[in-house]
Design an enzyme around this catalytic site. Sequence first.
Site, PDB file in Angstrom:
ATOM      1  N   ARG A 214     -55.752  -4.194   3.831  1.00 17.80           N
ATOM      2  CA  ARG A 214     -55.252  -5.469   4.356  1.00 17.80           C
ATOM      3  C   ARG A 214     -54.306  -5.122   5.503  1.00 17.80           C
ATOM      4  O   ARG A 214     -53.310  -4.437   5.304  1.00 17.80           O
ATOM      5  CB  ARG A 214     -54.528  -6.259   3.269  1.00 17.80           C
ATOM      6  CG  ARG A 214     -53.748  -7.444   3.826  1.00 17.80           C
ATOM      7  CD  ARG A 214     -53.285  -8.411   2.783  1.00 17.80           C
ATOM      8  NE  ARG A 214     -54.403  -9.227   2.321  1.00 17.80           N
ATOM      9  CZ  ARG A 214     -54.282 -10.368   1.665  1.00 17.80           C
ATOM     10  NH1 ARG A 214     -53.080 -10.835   1.394  1.00 17.80           N
ATOM     11  NH2 ARG A 214     -55.343 -11.035   1.271  1.00 17.80           N
TER      12      ARG A 214
ATOM     13  N   HIS B 219     -61.436 -12.735   6.864  1.00 15.96           N
ATOM     14  CA  HIS B 219     -61.119 -12.550   5.440  1.00 15.96           C
ATOM     15  C   HIS B 219     -62.424 -12.686   4.637  1.00 15.96           C
ATOM     16  O   HIS B 219     -62.597 -13.639   3.874  1.00 15.96           O
ATOM     17  CB  HIS B 219     -60.083 -13.601   5.013  1.00 15.96           C
ATOM     18  CG  HIS B 219     -59.412 -13.314   3.712  1.00 15.96           C
ATOM     19  ND1 HIS B 219     -59.591 -12.144   3.014  1.00 15.96           N
ATOM     20  CD2 HIS B 219     -58.556 -14.063   2.955  1.00 15.96           C
ATOM     21  CE1 HIS B 219     -58.869 -12.179   1.909  1.00 15.96           C
ATOM     22  NE2 HIS B 219     -58.240 -13.327   1.843  1.00 15.96           N
TER      23      HIS B 219
ATOM     24  N   GLN C 222     -62.771 -13.259   0.697  1.00 15.72           N
ATOM     25  CA  GLN C 222     -62.412 -14.608   0.236  1.00 15.72           C
ATOM     26  C   GLN C 222     -63.633 -15.526   0.299  1.00 15.72           C
ATOM     27  O   GLN C 222     -63.858 -16.351  -0.587  1.00 15.72           O
ATOM     28  CB  GLN C 222     -61.293 -15.167   1.124  1.00 15.72           C
ATOM     29  CG  GLN C 222     -60.872 -16.575   0.750  1.00 15.72           C
ATOM     30  CD  GLN C 222     -60.204 -16.656  -0.608  1.00 15.72           C
ATOM     31  OE1 GLN C 222     -59.286 -15.896  -0.880  1.00 15.72           O
ATOM     32  NE2 GLN C 222     -60.654 -17.553  -1.475  1.00 15.72           N
TER      33      GLN C 222
ATOM     34  N   ASP D  11     -56.504 -24.066   5.112  1.00 15.84           N
ATOM     35  CA  ASP D  11     -55.737 -22.842   4.893  1.00 15.84           C
ATOM     36  C   ASP D  11     -54.345 -23.110   5.454  1.00 15.84           C
ATOM     37  O   ASP D  11     -54.126 -24.099   6.173  1.00 15.84           O
ATOM     38  CB  ASP D  11     -56.430 -21.669   5.624  1.00 15.84           C
ATOM     39  CG  ASP D  11     -55.735 -20.331   5.399  1.00 15.84           C
ATOM     40  OD1 ASP D  11     -54.965 -20.207   4.415  1.00 15.84           O
ATOM     41  OD2 ASP D  11     -55.949 -19.402   6.205  1.00 15.84           O
TER      42      ASP D  11
ATOM     43  N   CYS E  43     -58.017 -21.025  -0.016  1.00 18.36           N
ATOM     44  CA  CYS E  43     -57.956 -19.610  -0.412  1.00 18.36           C
ATOM     45  C   CYS E  43     -56.658 -19.277  -1.128  1.00 18.36           C
ATOM     46  O   CYS E  43     -56.600 -18.290  -1.853  1.00 18.36           O
ATOM     47  CB  CYS E  43     -58.153 -18.718   0.807  1.00 18.36           C
ATOM     48  SG  CYS E  43     -56.838 -18.855   2.041  1.00 18.36           S
TER      49      CYS E  43
ATOM     50  N   ARG F 213     -62.491 -14.460  -7.017  1.00 20.26           N
ATOM     51  CA  ARG F 213     -62.200 -13.255  -6.225  1.00 20.26           C
ATOM     52  C   ARG F 213     -62.533 -12.021  -7.058  1.00 20.26           C
ATOM     53  O   ARG F 213     -63.115 -11.067  -6.567  1.00 20.26           O
ATOM     54  CB  ARG F 213     -60.713 -13.226  -5.825  1.00 20.26           C
ATOM     55  CG  ARG F 213     -60.290 -14.304  -4.848  1.00 20.26           C
ATOM     56  CD  ARG F 213     -60.878 -14.073  -3.474  1.00 20.26           C
ATOM     57  NE  ARG F 213     -60.547 -12.761  -2.943  1.00 20.26           N
ATOM     58  CZ  ARG F 213     -59.416 -12.459  -2.290  1.00 20.26           C
ATOM     59  NH1 ARG F 213     -58.537 -13.395  -2.041  1.00 20.26           N
ATOM     60  NH2 ARG F 213     -59.181 -11.229  -1.840  1.00 20.26           N
TER      61      ARG F 213
HETATM   62  N1  NVA Z   1     -54.730 -17.209   6.916  1.00 24.27           N
HETATM   63  C1  NVA Z   1     -53.911 -16.668   5.857  1.00 24.27           C
HETATM   64  C2  NVA Z   1     -54.741 -16.330   4.663  1.00 24.27           C
HETATM   65  C3  NVA Z   1     -53.964 -15.856   3.463  1.00 24.27           C
HETATM   66  C4  NVA Z   1     -54.829 -15.447   2.333  1.00 24.27           C
HETATM   67  C5  NVA Z   1     -53.159 -15.458   6.367  1.00 24.27           C
HETATM   68  O1  NVA Z   1     -53.744 -14.658   7.102  1.00 24.27           O
HETATM   69  O2  NVA Z   1     -51.977 -15.326   6.055  1.00 24.27           O
HETATM   70  N1   CP Z   2     -56.359 -15.650  -0.761  1.00 23.26           N
HETATM   71  C1   CP Z   2     -55.764 -14.460  -0.705  1.00 23.26           C
HETATM   72  O1   CP Z   2     -56.257 -13.503  -0.100  1.00 23.26           O
HETATM   73  O2   CP Z   2     -54.617 -14.392  -1.409  1.00 23.26           O
HETATM   74  P1   CP Z   2     -53.534 -13.212  -1.377  1.00 23.26           P
HETATM   75  O3   CP Z   2     -52.887 -13.231  -0.026  1.00 23.26           O
HETATM   76  O4   CP Z   2     -52.604 -13.552  -2.486  1.00 23.26           O
HETATM   77  O5   CP Z   2     -54.241 -11.911  -1.627  1.00 23.26           O
END
Ligand code: NVA
Ligand code: CP
Length: 306
Positions: A102, A129, A132, A223, A263, A291
């Site tokens: 990540r 992502h 997800q 989101d 998500c 997930r």
């Molecule tokens: N768009 C959000 C998704 C979190 C799972 C982010 O990148 O923070």
């Molecule tokens: N939806 C998602 O990826 O959640 P987290 O940021 O908690 O991993």
Amino acid sequence: MRHFLTLKEYSKEEILEILNLGLEIKAEVKAKTFVPRLVNQTLAMIFEKSSTRTRVSFEVGMYQLGGHALFLSNRDIHLGRGEPLKDTARVISSMCDMVMIRTYEHSKLEEFASYSKVPVINGLSDSYHPVQLLADYMTMMECGKDINPIVAYIGDGNNMAHSWLMLASKLGFELRVATPKGYECDPIVIADAMRFAEESGAKITITNDPKVAAKGATVVTTDTWISMGQEEEKTQRLLAFQGYIVDDALMGLAAENAIFLHCLPAYRDVEVSESVLEGAQSLIFEEAENRLHAQKGLMVWLDKHR
Ligand code: NVA
Ligand code: CP
């Protein structure tokens, strides 16, 4: 050997194969006839951003498959102190069987993957992502919403919007993306989606009007308006996104039995009203649980294809 960095590199058949494998494993777990498929394998999980779902689902998933997962925050490993990514990639992939990352720039994932001897999974980048979306589509499959869906994504043109564009254009379903002016999706991602849509028959609509997107939709999703790394833009974003909240009025425009997906983490009464989030049409916790199941399908699939 395959990596899983975006859905761009995957065919419709492969995406459905991964999801069906995930559903098969989910059914085994529920029936308590589960067979560990990745015994003694190790998954390195590198996190440069926070996570609840991604961390827990990958760690628990690998454990349930008979393997072990290592949580590596960039505050703990030398990557965060400047050890080159290409060195980290060669070291970690010489010891582990799979890597999940990540991070911020998507190019970091590509660089890591190019030096890795083992499959690399995108656990979220600024651009995509994809894991997800596996869970989201699995949730749609389970409630029959995968049959000619009309998906309305309302909100920021971010990594989630990009991933919906990839999923819809690969699988061939209708997707409407409504974002405020100035917060549209990356034109390159839109162009890719349009190209894939020509082959798959997907119908993609890009608009600045949330009502146009929501009208008659069978799946409504959104989101956060402030993704990880955008905290300093909070004030201007909250202003720019006025009118994009998914509330009862907007859900009312969707099909009568439409479902709501998010998500998570969700910000109540910001991008979605408490009433929609906690309402009968919301499947957010089924989606979050998926997930675990979808990613188990993915890890087993990647292992089979090396
Ligand atoms: N768009 C959000 C998704 C979190 C799972 C982010 O990148 O923070
Ligand atoms: N939806 C998602 O990826 O959640 P987290 O940021 O908690 O991993």
